[in-house]
Motif scaffolding. Structure first.
Motif, PDB file in Angstrom:
ATOM      1  N   TYR A   1       5.503   4.179  -2.422  1.00 15.52           N
ATOM      2  CA  TYR A   1       5.611   3.669  -1.439  1.00 15.52           C
ATOM      3  C   TYR A   1       5.181   2.226  -1.569  1.00 15.52           C
ATOM      4  O   TYR A   1       4.618   2.174  -3.274  1.00 15.52           O
ATOM      5  N   THR A   2       6.118   1.284  -0.732  1.00 14.93           N
ATOM      6  CA  THR A   2       5.888  -0.635  -1.115  1.00 14.93           C
ATOM      7  C   THR A   2       5.779  -1.131   0.238  1.00 14.93           C
ATOM      8  O   THR A   2       5.578  -0.968   0.577  1.00 14.93           O
TER       9      THR A   2
ATOM     10  N   LEU B   1       5.069  -0.191   5.750  1.00 15.44           N
ATOM     11  CA  LEU B   1       5.015   0.641   3.678  1.00 15.44           C
ATOM     12  C   LEU B   1       6.173   0.849   4.106  1.00 15.44           C
ATOM     13  O   LEU B   1       6.886   1.189   5.195  1.00 15.44           O
TER      14      LEU B   1
ATOM     15  N   THR C   1       0.284  -1.669 -12.947  1.00 16.23           N
ATOM     16  CA  THR C   1       0.374  -2.941 -12.755  1.00 16.23           C
ATOM     17  C   THR C   1      -0.221  -3.477 -14.356  1.00 16.23           C
ATOM     18  O   THR C   1       0.076  -2.850 -14.779  1.00 16.23           O
TER      19      THR C   1
ATOM     20  N   GLN D   1      10.425   4.231  -1.315  1.00 13.52           N
ATOM     21  CA  GLN D   1      11.093   3.507  -2.314  1.00 13.52           C
ATOM     22  C   GLN D   1      12.030   4.533  -3.003  1.00 13.52           C
ATOM     23  O   GLN D   1      11.602   5.560  -4.009  1.00 13.52           O
TER      24      GLN D   1
ATOM     25  N   ALA E   1       5.926  -8.515  -0.251  1.00 17.23           N
ATOM     26  CA  ALA E   1       4.939  -8.558  -0.589  1.00 17.23           C
ATOM     27  C   ALA E   1       3.591  -9.298  -0.876  1.00 17.23           C
ATOM     28  O   ALA E   1       3.978 -10.766  -0.116  1.00 17.23           O
TER      29      ALA E   1
ATOM     30  N   GLU F   1       6.773  -4.021   3.057  1.00 16.88           N
ATOM     31  CA  GLU F   1       8.088  -3.989   3.187  1.00 16.88           C
ATOM     32  C   GLU F   1       8.111  -5.707   2.441  1.00 16.88           C
ATOM     33  O   GLU F   1       8.995  -6.544   2.366  1.00 16.88           O
TER      34      GLU F   1
ATOM     35  N   LEU G   1      -1.677   4.677  -7.840  1.00 14.20           N
ATOM     36  CA  LEU G   1      -1.004   3.344  -7.687  1.00 14.20           C
ATOM     37  C   LEU G   1      -0.027   3.299  -9.394  1.00 14.20           C
ATOM     38  O   LEU G   1      -0.002   4.414  -9.389  1.00 14.20           O
TER      39      LEU G   1
ATOM     40  N   THR H   1       1.835   6.328  -5.108  1.00 14.47           N
ATOM     41  CA  THR H   1       2.445   7.513  -4.571  1.00 14.47           C
ATOM     42  C   THR H   1       2.123   8.699  -3.603  1.00 14.47           C
ATOM     43  O   THR H   1       0.406   7.886  -4.353  1.00 14.47           O
TER      44      THR H   1
ATOM     45  N   PRO I   1       3.548  -7.680  -6.187  1.00 13.72           N
ATOM     46  CA  PRO I   1       4.411  -6.144  -5.521  1.00 13.72           C
ATOM     47  C   PRO I   1       3.384  -5.237  -6.343  1.00 13.72           C
ATOM     48  O   PRO I   1       2.701  -4.772  -7.442  1.00 13.72           O
ATOM     49  N   VAL I   2       2.919  -4.518  -5.283  1.00 17.95           N
ATOM     50  CA  VAL I   2       2.176  -2.625  -5.464  1.00 17.95           C
ATOM     51  C   VAL I   2       3.381  -1.868  -4.479  1.00 17.95           C
ATOM     52  O   VAL I   2       3.420  -2.058  -4.286  1.00 17.95           O
ATOM     53  N   SER I   3       3.055  -0.262  -5.290  1.00 16.57           N
ATOM     54  CA  SER I   3       3.165   0.485  -5.597  1.00 16.57           C
ATOM     55  C   SER I   3       2.507   1.798  -5.015  1.00 16.57           C
ATOM     56  O   SER I   3       1.292   1.682  -6.122  1.00 16.57           O
TER      57      SER I   3
END
Length: 399
Positions: free
Chosen positions: A125-126, A172, A46, A175, A130, A128, A43, A65, A61-63
């Motif tokens: 990635y996130t 997803l 945060t 980014q 939230a 598209e 993640l 890798t 919002p969460v991203s």
């Protein structure tokens, strides 16, 4: 990041163990796990969410890798919230279910979103769109846990039937300008989780009610005092601590013959009482009941009830933080049986216990980590069912 898995996949572990045993029985050694390429989910950073207004909505919002060396073919994102928050309309590739209060954990609501697409290594990635949460009227100190994983999460035995979202499905998206998260050195590369505090701009009014008991010298009377969270917010404390403490001082000339199980004697005639859990819902609380023997007549003798313990910056009304205990004597004589137990002015049908608990109980001191459930767990171990309880507890704590 937390180091405990969010899921306990007993069926998968059991199947692996059975398979290994079968291979050994056939004289074959189990194959060595491939330590080559694999996906790993991490993640992004945060932060806590502060100042949300009750009744309002806010985005999460969460991203993440893929910090591994191979692509993942499918990913799940989970969003778990405590009872002051709720999920709004969910995409159709998400489900939602409820988890009731269990052991030391308050009730929760969880949404799980499935993304059936390739997640390339080294790419951020996130979603598209939230995920959106709503702060309810009783929101105050709440928790949000976000989990990303490459295996489908299990619901657990105590979860409600899942409900599928009705909104348009989301995907997803990459980014390209974002900095990838660094690799993690841990034992669970296929998942990652983060816990966030969500604080609402709200208040909660803690109050205590006094009591009046009546009897004669020699009588033993019942005395009950009450703590209530009058709301509007519920209160969740960090860790295994009492929500608050209530200090009760008995009237002079009396002796406590039986104290409430959540209370410890801290001085002669003075008790400090905790709460049964580390949270209290709005409109709920505790009632502390004592058996009080009237030893002698002390004119004008009064006791008191007062809030103590943890600080209460959310409680703006201090006028109801203390209350008196009054003892009315019938006369100079009294019953020799000591069996009179007239009702006091405070009663509560939600009282959880009226028996002393072991030292260290959360309800007694607010600083212990063992709840009354420990007694049941010990009994279960003695009956030979300890392994089942341990598995259920591990399953719960990984949420």
């Amino acid at each position: 990041m937390p180091q405990s898995s969010p899921r306990l996949r007993l069926r998968r572990q059991t199947a692996s163990a059975v398979g290994a045993i079968a291979l050994i029985a056939l004289g074959a050694a189990p194959a060595v796990a491939d330590e080559g390429s694999s996906a790993a989910m991490t993640l992004g950073k945060t932060t806590a969410i502060d100042g949300v207004k009750p009744g309002s909505t806010f985005d999460v919002p969460v991203s993440f890798t893929n910090t591994g060396t191979a692509a993942a073919n499918m990913v799940w994102l989970s969003y778990t919230v405590t009872r002051g928050l709720s999920h709004t309309e969910l995409p159709s590739n998400c489900i939602r279910y409820e988890i009731p209060s269990f052991d030391e954990a308050p009730s929760k609501s969880e949404a799980v979103c499935k993304f059936d697409q390739t997640v390339k290594p080294g790419t951020v990635y996130t979603a598209e769109k939230a995920l959106t949460l709503k702060a309810l009227d009783h929101a105050l100190y709440d928790r949000l846990r976000v989990t990303v994983e490459t295996s489908e999460p299990s619901l657990g035995d105590n979860a409600s039937e899942p409900v599928r979202g009705t909104g348009p499905a989301v995907k997803l998206v990459e980014q390209p300008g974002a900095t990838p998260a660094g690799p993690r050195d841990d034992q669970h590369p296929d998942w990652d989780a983060a816990d966030m505090k969500v604080t609402a701009d709200n208040t909660a009014d803690f109050e205590v009610a006094g009591a009046r008991a009546k009897g004669a010298v020699g009588d033993t009377v019942a005395l009950s005092v009450k703590f209530t969270d009058a709301g509007p917010g519920w209160v969740l404390r960090d860790g295994d601590v009492s929500v608050t403490k209530v200090r009760i001082k008995m009237p002079a000339g009396t002796t406590v013959t039986k104290a409430h199980g959540y209370c410890d004697k801290v001085a002669t005639g003075t008790y400090e009482c905790g709460t049964s859990q580390s949270w209290v819902d709005e409109g709920k609380g505790e009632t502390y009941t004592f058996n009080l023997r009237i030893d002698k007549a002390v004119p004008g003798a009064k006791g008191s009830v007062a809030l103590a313990g943890e600080s209460r910056p959310f409680d703006k009304n201090t006028a109801n933080d203390t209350a008196p205990i009054t003892l009315d004597l019938n006369g100079s004589g009294g019953s020799t049986s000591g069996s009179h137990t007239p009702s006091s002015t405070a009663h509560d049908t939600t009282d959880r216990s009226n028996s002393p608990t072991a030292d260290g109980d959360l309800a007694s001191t607010g600083s212990g980590a063992t709840l009354p459930i420990a007694g049941a767990a010990a009994a279960a171990v003695a009956a030979g069912t300890g392994a089942v309880l341990v598995a259920r507890r591990r399953h719960t704590t990984r949420r």
